[in-house]
Write an enzyme that holds these catalytic residues in place. Structure first.
Site, mmCIF file in Angstrom:
data_model
loop_
_atom_site.group_PDB
_atom_site.id
_atom_site.type_symbol
_atom_site.label_atom_id
_atom_site.label_comp_id
_atom_site.label_asym_id
_atom_site.label_seq_id
_atom_site.Cartn_x
_atom_site.Cartn_y
_atom_site.Cartn_z
ATOM 1 N N GLU A 7 0.775 -1.219 -0.054
ATOM 2 C CA GLU A 7 -0.075 -0.038 0.106
ATOM 3 C C GLU A 7 0.784 1.312 -0.043
ATOM 4 O O GLU A 7 0.878 2.222 1.013
ATOM 5 C CB GLU A 7 -0.894 0.006 1.011
ATOM 6 C CG GLU A 7 -2.018 1.103 0.976
ATOM 7 C CD GLU A 7 -3.226 1.089 2.117
ATOM 8 O OE1 GLU A 7 -2.885 0.510 3.148
ATOM 9 O OE2 GLU A 7 -4.414 1.419 1.709
ATOM 10 N N ARG A 34 -3.028 0.890 -4.504
ATOM 11 C CA ARG A 34 -3.883 0.296 -3.650
ATOM 12 C C ARG A 34 -4.849 1.309 -2.867
ATOM 13 O O ARG A 34 -5.839 0.977 -2.614
ATOM 14 C CB ARG A 34 -3.296 -0.278 -2.620
ATOM 15 C CG ARG A 34 -3.769 -1.160 -1.783
ATOM 16 C CD ARG A 34 -3.178 -2.482 -0.962
ATOM 17 N NE ARG A 34 -3.931 -3.351 -0.044
ATOM 18 C CZ ARG A 34 -3.278 -4.362 0.540
ATOM 19 N NH1 ARG A 34 -2.343 -4.902 0.420
ATOM 20 N NH2 ARG A 34 -4.361 -5.209 1.371
ATOM 21 N N HIS A 59 -20.018 -0.303 8.367
ATOM 22 C CA HIS A 59 -18.908 0.070 7.570
ATOM 23 C C HIS A 59 -19.365 0.199 6.044
ATOM 24 O O HIS A 59 -19.248 1.261 5.513
ATOM 25 C CB HIS A 59 -17.555 -0.905 7.760
ATOM 26 C CG HIS A 59 -16.571 -0.715 6.673
ATOM 27 N ND1 HIS A 59 -15.981 0.435 6.774
ATOM 28 C CD2 HIS A 59 -16.042 -1.391 5.734
ATOM 29 C CE1 HIS A 59 -15.123 0.474 5.953
ATOM 30 N NE2 HIS A 59 -15.203 -0.410 5.113
HETATM 31 N N1 LIG Z 1 -7.777 -6.728 6.368
HETATM 32 C C1 LIG Z 1 -8.656 -5.952 5.423
HETATM 33 O O1 LIG Z 1 -8.207 -5.719 4.407
HETATM 34 C C2 LIG Z 1 -10.085 -5.327 5.659
HETATM 35 C C3 LIG Z 1 -10.804 -4.864 4.773
HETATM 36 C C4 LIG Z 1 -12.160 -4.523 5.146
HETATM 37 C C5 LIG Z 1 -12.435 -4.642 6.203
HETATM 38 N N2 LIG Z 1 -11.844 -5.002 7.202
HETATM 39 C C6 LIG Z 1 -12.298 -5.446 8.600
HETATM 40 O O2 LIG Z 1 -13.459 -6.293 8.540
HETATM 41 C C7 LIG Z 1 -14.248 -6.001 9.580
HETATM 42 C C8 LIG Z 1 -15.512 -6.026 9.198
HETATM 43 O O3 LIG Z 1 -15.720 -7.187 8.501
HETATM 44 P P1 LIG Z 1 -17.499 -7.838 8.735
HETATM 45 O O4 LIG Z 1 -18.127 -6.679 8.070
HETATM 46 O O5 LIG Z 1 -17.155 -9.095 7.989
HETATM 47 O O6 LIG Z 1 -17.567 -7.878 10.158
HETATM 48 P P2 LIG Z 1 -18.014 -8.892 11.385
HETATM 49 O O7 LIG Z 1 -16.721 -10.127 11.122
HETATM 50 O O8 LIG Z 1 -18.153 -8.344 12.555
HETATM 51 O O9 LIG Z 1 -19.093 -9.961 10.558
HETATM 52 C C9 LIG Z 1 -20.405 -9.202 10.788
HETATM 53 C C10 LIG Z 1 -21.475 -9.958 11.512
HETATM 54 O O10 LIG Z 1 -21.959 -10.999 10.805
HETATM 55 C C11 LIG Z 1 -21.736 -12.501 11.625
HETATM 56 N N3 LIG Z 1 -21.295 -13.181 10.549
HETATM 57 C C12 LIG Z 1 -20.485 -13.308 9.818
HETATM 58 N N4 LIG Z 1 -20.547 -14.665 8.943
HETATM 59 C C13 LIG Z 1 -21.744 -14.946 9.105
HETATM 60 C C14 LIG Z 1 -22.791 -15.969 8.398
HETATM 61 N N5 LIG Z 1 -22.244 -16.628 7.489
HETATM 62 N N6 LIG Z 1 -23.979 -16.069 8.816
HETATM 63 C C15 LIG Z 1 -24.351 -15.244 10.112
HETATM 64 N N7 LIG Z 1 -23.788 -14.478 10.613
HETATM 65 C C16 LIG Z 1 -22.451 -14.181 10.174
HETATM 66 C C17 LIG Z 1 -20.729 -12.006 12.419
HETATM 67 O O11 LIG Z 1 -20.658 -12.896 13.538
HETATM 68 C C18 LIG Z 1 -20.923 -10.467 12.843
HETATM 69 O O12 LIG Z 1 -21.853 -10.321 13.679
HETATM 70 C C19 LIG Z 1 -13.813 -4.664 10.223
HETATM 71 O O13 LIG Z 1 -13.031 -4.779 11.579
HETATM 72 C C20 LIG Z 1 -12.826 -4.174 9.377
HETATM 73 O O14 LIG Z 1 -11.601 -3.229 9.668
HETATM 74 C C21 LIG Z 1 -10.586 -5.594 7.012
HETATM 75 ZN ZN LIG Z 2 -14.350 -1.352 3.192
#
Ligand SMILES: NC(=O)c1ccc[n+]([C@@H]2O[C@H](COP(=O)([O-])OP(=O)(O)OC[C@H]3O[C@@H](n4cnc5c(N)ncnc54)[C@H](O)[C@@H]3O)[C@@H](O)[C@H]2O)c1
Ligand SMILES: [Zn+2]
Ligand SMILES: NC(=O)c1ccc[n+]([C@@H]2O[C@H](COP(=O)([O-])OP(=O)(O)OC[C@H]3O[C@@H](n4cnc5c(N)ncnc54)[C@H](O)[C@@H]3O)[C@@H](O)[C@H]2O)c1
Ligand SMILES: [Zn+2]
Lengths: 375, 375
Positions: free
Chosen positions: B245, B249, B275
């Site tokens: 990055e 990126r 988000h």
């Molecule tokens: N590493 C990276 O490049 C990157 C990029 C974007 C976001 N992120 C991070 O990702 C996080 C957000 O990810 P998210 O939106 O997946 O959040 P999350 O992991 O909190 O999942 C969202 C909700 O959905 C539930 N869930 C997940 N899969 C499910 C399924 N198949 N069935 C039922 N429930 C399910 C989870 O338990 C949670 O309550 C943030 O912390 C953000 O900073 C990281």
């Molecule tokens: Zn994003």
């Protein structure tokens, strides 16, 4: 590598790791002019210094002065000395302070201290914003010749030493050889064991030079700078060949498999045994075991033992105060340190002074009976 | 990148990162045969699975079965769901469990969950023994199309989100598209915003395809697999060009500077804004702001807003329940996210759908008055 010369001036060892290349400066008085050396190598103007309660009172003010004179915004964190600081709590304290100081990717974390502070601060620098710049100002002899070079960082856990960490190369190492005068003689000797190790691995002429010049290394002056420079160069050579420790870097473990087992067997109690002392005994054992396997002449082992004893280092298991647990326990510690595959073990053995090699099929039964006989 | 086709089968996206290259498999039923896919790519036979309390009860048993059938020793840790788990305490729990399971360098940590679990488990895998193997089984749509690809890992601190972490690429990503059926509609839509983002960055034909096919993406079937595969390929392309990055990126941040400010302004309260919702509003704002600067036609912004609204995503600041703080506070959040240099700011702007670019000299005063007018 050059043969030892007897210049009096400062030395520079360059570590050519591509876009992670860096310099190691070695000489007296470097802390007093740290600001100038750092400003030449850093885009940012903020630094967060991490040190311990032994080193801080002695050298922190001097370092802050130099940094501030050169226009840096510097903040510091003084942690308790000792291995316990290399923990999750220590890491949380360090990263919190670095973030509070608003260190960005072009700014730097500075480690001012021995290997404990270097390993902890380097780990913190490696994970804040997925990596900010990092500068090592090693103040123990061990840190100057070993831990500050190579990019290994880490902390301990209840499962063992150095089990969490990252590879994060420093951008600069400033080894101020004058600060070693305040190091305890015991810690100085422990660091000296690692210097001798470089000779025993593959530099016989360096070991011979140490046999003649070790007193001057302890006293200070050009020989101390020389010995540290040769050691840094030796470590840098290995690191450049094998940055992520998949092969040749294993030679740096000469004396360490036995040494680590002795440290574990004494409960990592530094009043009984410090790391370098374990390494000293371990290196002698490696030579003696190699002689027993008819790989090396017993004279070499005797010569190594004689030199390390002359310096004041322990060289035999019986030199450890308070005694040792049964050999079986030592063997278990060895098996923890190195993976044992179908009764075979990887050890660094030798064909003589300066002729070490990786032996990856040593029968554990041979090691067991050898250790039984040596204690 | 290939144009969307309408195959029904599983898709494979290869991420060619030299000795860190890996595959992303996308399709229904992958968890049930995870063991076979993993065994083909791993030297070790131990795995430590990290999941959360929502996902664990639904899919952990199935994953364990598959792994055990293929001869793996598998252990698991079930953590509370939600952003709070991405903390130092979460990291300590994860690393402790991984070490207790005696995971070595050739063994693997498996993340089974959304982006929270992926970011935390990836960070833990990156620091245990300075890096063990890592497998992503993303279960949220956001994790499947974004967070599981690219190697960014991390946790939050009191100083801000994702401030501690490492780059640690996975060895395999298994995106089981069937598990998305148990995801809440709101979380599905939030992930969809990131899918739309790839079209808006530089794939106009993909955005057009989404306008026509989005319902089928939500319902499942080949269009869902297709949309996820195109998204993974798009992210992989950017990551391969700019792994750490430093440049291109940044385009992935389309909609994110505004989006992050809105998240901060609502106190990261996911009942008010998740988000992907912030990103949806942010992308619309980026198009509208570009139109205001005469860079793009206002029609494009309207078209983006219309599509996202049709899907059920918020597209305007007034759509956020509970209202927003004064614009000045939003500007401070923006300044926190992106460095402001002499009143200028870096933003991702656009010349139209699929024509985004990095603008690094946007006057903050223009942004301020734009936001004032839009609320
Ligand atoms: N590493 C990276 O490049 C990157 C990029 C974007 C976001 N992120 C991070 O990702 C996080 C957000 O990810 P998210 O939106 O997946 O959040 P999350 O992991 O909190 O999942 C969202 C909700 O959905 C539930 N869930 C997940 N899969 C499910 C399924 N198949 N069935 C039922 N429930 C399910 C989870 O338990 C949670 O309550 C943030 O912390 C953000 O900073 C990281
Ligand atoms: Zn994003
Ligand atoms: N990263 C690596 O590659 C690597 C290599 C070898 C060892 N290590 C690590 O290094 C650590 C040991 O390093 P160490 O021996 O420097 O231990 P240390 O940091 O504990 O220092 C030893 C003692 O000397 C004190 N001290 C340091 N400099 C001083 C000075 N100039 N004057 C007075 N007192 C001073 C310290 O406060 C401490 O009490 C271990 O944790 C070990 O795991 C790391
Ligand atoms: Zn050592």
């Amino acid at each position: 590598m050059n043969a030892p010369s007897s210049t009096t001036g400062e030395r520079l060892v360059h570590v050519p790791l591509g876009d992670r290349a860096y310099d190691i400066l070695i000489g007296p008085g470097l802390i007093a002019r740290a600001g100038g050396e750092i400003i030449a190598r850093l885009t940012g103007r903020r630094v967060a210094i991490i040190t311990d309660e032994n080193v801080g009172p002695l050298y922190l003010a001097q370092l802050m002065d130099s940094l501030q004179t050169d226009g840096f915004e510097a903040v510091s964190l003084v942690l308790p000395p000792g291995e316990k600081t290399k923990s999750m709590d220590g890491l949380a304290a360090a990263t919190d302070m670095i973030l509070a100081a608003r260190i960005e990717r072009g700014d730097a974390v500075i480690a001012l201290g021995g290997g404990v502070i270097g390993d902890l601060a380097g780990f913190a620098a490696g994970i804040v914003r997925r990596g900010v710049r990092f500068i090592q100002i090693p103040t123990s002899l061990l840190a100057q010749v070993d831990s500050s070079v190579g990019g290994k960082t880490g902390i301990n856990t209840r499962h063992g030493k150095n089990l969490l960490g990252v590879f994060h190369q420093p951008d600069l190492v400033l080894a101020d050889t004058a600060v070693l005068d305040s190091l305890s003689p015991r810690e100085f000797r422990a660091g000296y064991a690692e210097i001798a190790k470089y000779g025993l691995i593959d530099k016989p002429y360096f070991f011979h030079w140490l046999e003649k010049n070790w007193k001057k290394v302890f006293e200070g002056g050009p020989e101390r700078i020389e010995a540290i420079a040769i050691s840094c160069q030796a470590k840098a050579d290995v690191v450049v060949e094998d940055e992520r420790e998949t092969g040749r870097r294993a030679l740096l473990n000469l004396g360490h498999t036995f040494g680590h087992a002795l440290e574990a067997a004494t409960g990592y109690d530094s009043s009984r045994l410090v790391h370098g002392e374990g390494v000293a005994i371990g290196m002698v054992l490696a030579h003696q075991f190699s002689a027993r396997l008819n790989l090396a002449s017993p004279d070499d082992g005797q010569r190594v033992a004689a030199h390390l004893a002359e310096v004041g280092l322990p060289t035999r298991m019986v030199d450890i105060e308070g005694g040792l647990p049964p050999t079986q326990i030592l063997m278990e510690a060895i098996a923890q340190d190195k993976k044992v595959k179908s009764g075979k073990l990887t050890l660094i053995l030798t064909r003589g002074i300066g002729q070490s090699f990786v032996a990856d099929d040593v029968p554990t039964s041979e090691v067991f009976s050898f250790l039984e006989d040596m204690r």
